[in-house]
Design a protein around this motif. Structure first.
Motif, mmCIF file in Angstrom:
data_model
loop_
_atom_site.group_PDB
_atom_site.id
_atom_site.type_symbol
_atom_site.label_atom_id
_atom_site.label_comp_id
_atom_site.label_asym_id
_atom_site.label_seq_id
_atom_site.Cartn_x
_atom_site.Cartn_y
_atom_site.Cartn_z
ATOM 1 N N LYS A 161 100.212 29.803 44.783
ATOM 2 C CA LYS A 161 99.393 28.637 45.181
ATOM 3 C C LYS A 161 100.527 27.382 44.912
ATOM 4 O O LYS A 161 100.621 26.464 45.734
ATOM 5 N N GLN A 162 101.621 27.557 43.948
ATOM 6 C CA GLN A 162 102.524 26.341 43.676
ATOM 7 C C GLN A 162 103.323 26.453 44.998
ATOM 8 O O GLN A 162 103.928 25.131 45.227
ATOM 9 N N ALA A 163 103.538 27.550 45.647
ATOM 10 C CA ALA A 163 104.352 27.453 46.621
ATOM 11 C C ALA A 163 103.729 27.196 48.076
ATOM 12 O O ALA A 163 104.231 27.499 49.255
ATOM 13 N N ALA A 164 102.352 26.883 47.905
ATOM 14 C CA ALA A 164 101.458 26.458 49.001
ATOM 15 C C ALA A 164 101.383 27.678 50.138
ATOM 16 O O ALA A 164 101.391 27.682 51.253
ATOM 17 N N LEU A 165 101.538 29.035 49.550
ATOM 18 C CA LEU A 165 101.103 30.173 50.430
ATOM 19 C C LEU A 165 100.028 30.843 50.052
ATOM 20 O O LEU A 165 99.521 31.737 50.854
ATOM 21 N N TRP A 166 99.319 30.764 49.132
ATOM 22 C CA TRP A 166 98.321 31.466 48.551
ATOM 23 C C TRP A 166 96.987 31.835 49.673
ATOM 24 O O TRP A 166 96.787 32.915 50.093
ATOM 25 N N GLU A 167 96.787 30.747 50.323
ATOM 26 C CA GLU A 167 95.273 30.677 51.155
ATOM 27 C C GLU A 167 95.763 31.530 52.248
ATOM 28 O O GLU A 167 94.946 32.124 52.770
ATOM 29 N N GLU A 168 97.031 31.534 52.715
ATOM 30 C CA GLU A 168 97.661 32.478 53.714
ATOM 31 C C GLU A 168 97.741 33.685 53.626
ATOM 32 O O GLU A 168 97.625 34.707 54.455
ATOM 33 N N VAL A 169 98.101 34.238 52.515
ATOM 34 C CA VAL A 169 98.361 35.693 52.077
ATOM 35 C C VAL A 169 97.500 36.248 51.150
ATOM 36 O O VAL A 169 97.647 37.588 50.663
ATOM 37 N N LYS A 170 96.527 35.499 50.791
ATOM 38 C CA LYS A 170 95.739 35.945 49.430
ATOM 39 C C LYS A 170 95.072 37.604 49.778
ATOM 40 O O LYS A 170 94.613 38.369 49.033
ATOM 41 N N ASP A 171 94.576 37.733 51.269
ATOM 42 C CA ASP A 171 93.932 38.695 51.620
ATOM 43 C C ASP A 171 95.088 39.980 51.989
ATOM 44 O O ASP A 171 94.499 41.103 52.504
ATOM 45 N N ARG A 172 96.285 39.573 52.007
ATOM 46 C CA ARG A 172 96.876 40.899 52.477
ATOM 47 C C ARG A 172 98.191 40.750 51.456
ATOM 48 O O ARG A 172 99.648 40.985 51.931
ATOM 49 N N LEU A 173 98.222 40.983 50.318
ATOM 50 C CA LEU A 173 99.098 40.692 49.131
ATOM 51 C C LEU A 173 99.887 42.257 49.199
ATOM 52 O O LEU A 173 101.229 42.335 48.701
ATOM 53 N N LYS A 174 99.312 43.261 49.463
ATOM 54 C CA LYS A 174 100.034 44.685 49.430
ATOM 55 C C LYS A 174 100.919 44.741 50.817
ATOM 56 O O LYS A 174 101.508 45.712 50.896
ATOM 57 N N GLU A 175 100.797 43.925 51.814
ATOM 58 C CA GLU A 175 101.564 44.125 52.985
ATOM 59 C C GLU A 175 103.049 43.586 52.837
ATOM 60 O O GLU A 175 103.235 42.869 51.854
#
Lengths: 289, 230
Positions: A161-175
């Motif tokens: 979230k601090q790096a402003a990436l959470w929304e884009e990757v939260k559903d594919r953290l294992k990729e």
């Protein structure tokens, strides 16, 4: 209907902003448990063997501010920034002289542990360099090595979230981290740096390999990061320095073969509107370099 | 030198600005001549210049905006574009005021005058013209020394303004000068004072261009340095 602010209202806004600044300084550490630190550099020189690449740099890096380092290629900016977390000395024959204080700690004191210094002063490089692991593992890797005992899921979410990436990757953290775009990979590297809870973040041309949209996201991220961290960035993009930094340092080599020097250091506003020295003005206006 | 094209564009912009300045100076010259010689025909030549100057001013401002958008200027380039816009405004405003004065001269050509007041007006017109021309010279030559003296010259205009207003408010006798002329004279006095102010402000803008400081701060430093160096 749009109304103009009165002078009195403006003053109230300024007071509120000042109060916010004080709040950041007193309680803005990444996990909310201590003040963010600035750095004080005195007479720092850097060598590659017998070659002196940077000489006598003194600079106060303010906490919770973005400091940009600009200057022509080969004037020692990257060498200098690598001295700020003892990365310079990992190159065979390279060494630094002078004093670099992180808060009250001299990072070049004999008792200082370089590994701990590099945790406290993180670095993001020009080229995104995620590990060949999942997005999740990329973020927690450094924290786990440093013995992090907290909730890893919470750490991943907070860092992304601090790096402003959470929304884009939260559903594919294992990729795999390598499956992300260049701009996303760079923000993943920022998240990885943040996960070990540093006090200072050094960035060496973090957006120079990115497209304008990704660059804008990194710049927006930096604006958020300075609320909680001290940020130092090397950039060749003059407008980027003008947009994102609070302070700017201009590095310059007067004569071929001389070491690089800090030629001028001031508030960015001043450096880009009315710099003191002619060489700085020539450089920022694009008249050389 | 890198950014040669940009430098050429900046040089072209300054050239356009000085051309406009030269035309406003010529209008001012005609205005003074018309007042000195009571020549309504000379004044009539200046009717209509206002719209021409405004169009030229808009062209210069548009070019400034394009250069800012395309070239992202900083430091002295940024100050130059800011100053060009500011000076353009002073030139256009001065041109407008000059036309207003010439209009007043033509409309009162046959009116009876108060000679003492007319002498005051002519002297004020000459002085205001000189301050304006001086301001433009300061800009063209980036001459801080002369910028320092502009304010003192403007003080003389302010003094003449008070004298003229006093003569308008307190005529020496009954029926001296036609009422419509006295009314127009009050406007002319006000316009001349504004033209002189525009000249001073052009000088002040030049100080900002060169030093990056407001004229008051820059002049204080300049004077302190000269005292120290003396």
């Amino acid at each position: 209907m749009e109304t103009q602010k009165t002078g009195r209202e403006r003053k109230v806004s300024e007071v509120s902003r000042d109060q916010r600044d004080v709040k950041h300084k007193s309680g803005g550490a990444p996990s909310g448990d201590g003040p963010t630190l600035g750095m004080k550099i005195q007479d720092l020189s850097a060598f590659y063997g017998s070659f002196k690449a940077v000489t006598d740099v003194s600079m106060d890096i303010q906490a919770n501010k973005v400091t940009a380092l600009i200057g022509p290629s080969g004037c020692g900016k990257s060498t200098y920034i690598r001295c700020l977390n003892r990365m310079h000395e990992v190159i065979p024959g390279a060494r630094a002289e002078g004093s670099v204080m992180l808060g009250e700690q001299d990072i070049y004191a004999k008792s200082a542990d370089p590994v701990n210094i590099r945790r406290r002063v993180g670095m993001v490089f020009q080229k995104p360099n995620p590990f060949s692991k999942s997005i999740y593992e990329n973020v927690v890797w450094g924290a786990k090595i440093n013995g992090y005992k907290g909730d890893l899921d919470e750490l991943v979410e907070r860092s992304l979230k601090q790096a402003a990436l959470w929304e884009e990757v939260k559903d594919r953290l294992k990729e795999s981290g390598h499956g992300l775009s260049g701009g996303q990979q760079q923000r993943l590297c920022i998240a990885r740096t943040l996960a070990v809870e540093p006090e200072v973040i050094l960035m060496d041309e973090p957006a120079s390999a990115l497209d304008p949209v990704s660059t804008q996201k990194i710049e927006d991220t930096m604006d958020q990061l300075k609320q909680s961290y001290t940020v130092v960035i090397v950039t060749h993009n003059m407008q980027q320095a003008a947009r994102i930094s609070d302070y700017s340092g201009f590095f310059y080599i007067e004569n071929m073969g001389d070491p690089g020097r800090l030629w001028e250091f001031d508030e960015t506003e001043k450096m880009f509107s009315n710099p003191e020295r002619k060489e700085t003005e020539d450089y920022v206006t694009g008249r050389f370099g | 030198m890198p950014r040669e094209t940009f430098q050429q564009e900046l040089d072209g912009l300054i050239s356009d600005l000085l051309d406009l300045g030269g035309e406003v100076e010529a209008s001012l010259e005609n205005m003074v001549k018309a007042m000195e010689e009571r020549d309504a025909d000379v004044a009539r030549r200046e009717l209509g210049v206002d719209i021409r100057y405004k169009t030229r001013g808009m062209d210069i401002e548009r070019e400034c905006m394009i250069l800012q958008a395309r070239q992202a200027p900083v430091a002295r380039d940024l100050r130059l574009l800011y100053t060009v816009q500011s000076v353009t405004n002073h030139l256009v405003r001065s041109g407008t005021l000059t036309e207003h004065i010439c209009q007043a001269i033509t409309e009162t050509a046959d009116s009876e005058r108060d000679e003492d007041l007319e002498i005051s007006l002519v002297e004020m017109a000459r002085t205001a013209r000189n301050v304006f021309n001086e301001g433009l010279d300061v800009f063209e030559n980036r001459d801080l020394e002369r910028a320092r003296d502009l304010q003192a010259k403007d003080d003389k205009v302010d003094l003449l303004y008070s004298e003229a207003m006093n003569l308008i408010a307190n005529p020496p006798g009954e029926g001296v000068g036609a009422p419509e002329w006295r009314m127009r004279a009050a406007l002319i006095v006000h316009y001349l004072e504004r033209i002189s102010d525009h000249g001073v402000d052009i000088g002040g803008s030049t100080v900002f261009l060169v030093t990056g400081q407001r004229i008051e701060d820059a002049m204080q430093q300049y004077l302190d340095r000269n005292v120290d160096g003396a």
